[in-house]
Design a protein around this motif. Structure first.
Motif, PDB file in Angstrom:
ATOM      1  N   CYS A  55      30.397 -10.123   3.268  1.00  0.00           N
ATOM      2  CA  CYS A  55      31.861  -9.663   2.737  1.00  0.00           C
ATOM      3  C   CYS A  55      32.134  -8.580   3.007  1.00  0.00           C
ATOM      4  O   CYS A  55      31.399  -7.477   2.776  1.00  0.00           O
ATOM      5  N   ASP A  56      33.501  -8.335   3.467  1.00  0.00           N
ATOM      6  CA  ASP A  56      34.047  -6.913   3.756  1.00  0.00           C
ATOM      7  C   ASP A  56      34.539  -6.303   2.715  1.00  0.00           C
ATOM      8  O   ASP A  56      34.418  -4.977   2.533  1.00  0.00           O
ATOM      9  N   ASP A  57      34.926  -7.000   1.622  1.00  0.00           N
ATOM     10  CA  ASP A  57      35.506  -6.256   0.417  1.00  0.00           C
ATOM     11  C   ASP A  57      34.269  -6.054  -0.602  1.00  0.00           C
ATOM     12  O   ASP A  57      33.771  -7.160  -1.145  1.00  0.00           O
ATOM     13  N   GLU A  60      34.598  -8.317  -3.795  1.00  0.00           N
ATOM     14  CA  GLU A  60      34.219  -9.898  -3.440  1.00  0.00           C
ATOM     15  C   GLU A  60      32.648  -9.832  -3.442  1.00  0.00           C
ATOM     16  O   GLU A  60      31.892 -10.841  -3.894  1.00  0.00           O
ATOM     17  N   GLU A  61      32.298  -8.838  -2.662  1.00  0.00           N
ATOM     18  CA  GLU A  61      30.684  -9.038  -2.612  1.00  0.00           C
ATOM     19  C   GLU A  61      30.139  -8.528  -3.713  1.00  0.00           C
ATOM     20  O   GLU A  61      29.187  -9.371  -4.157  1.00  0.00           O
TER      21      GLU A  61
END
Length: 148
Positions: A55-57, A60-61
């Motif tokens: 996940c980049d966010d 969200e991670e």
């Protein structure tokens, strides 16, 4: 016994390690849609744990790492050992709390990050004296340093 879902999770992990984060994300998302929130806890903890890593966010991670922790809380040693006889659920927690600590740090919640760091350290006795445990300890030291 071959566990086809764990094989598919491993394939997604290999995509990630091979540099295809987007492909791994897509693989994991598709697997999650078939497993769901009420699926096998072993599958959920492994999948959510690896999904968080692609996940980049940071928010969200964090969501995925929280899903992994919730799945671990519902996983039994008996189920984990069906997959591999050496597994004990308590050994999952140092890494899970480490990841949550890093998530909270990225999001600026240093109090929550420190709490997760302490939870991880409190469970280090669940790990063997091996390279994996040494890596977790090193990562925890790094997190502590970043938290000041």
């Amino acid at each position: 016994m071959t566990d086809d879902v764990m094989v598919a999770i491993d394939a997604g992990l290999r995509q990630h390690v091979g540099g295809d984060r987007a492909g791994a994300y897509a693989t994991f998302a598709e697997l999650w849609s078939s497993i769901g929130e009420d699926g096998d806890p072993l599958h959920r903890v492994a999948l959510a744990h690896h999904m968080a890593d692609v996940c980049d966010d940071p928010a969200e991670e964090l969501e995925w790492d929280l899903r992994a922790l919730a799945a671990a809380d519902s996983l039994t040693d008996a189920r984990a050992q069906e997959y591999h006889s050496s597994l004990a659920v308590r050994g999952f927690y140092p890494s899970l709390h480490l990841n949550l600590g890093e998530d909270y740090r990225k999001l600026g919640d240093l109090t929550a990050a420190r709490a997760q760091l302490e939870l991880a350290r409190a469970r280090l006795d669940a790990l063997a004296d091996d390279d994996y445990a040494a890596g977790i300890r090193l990562a925890l030291d790094g997190l502590a340093e970043r938290l000041g």
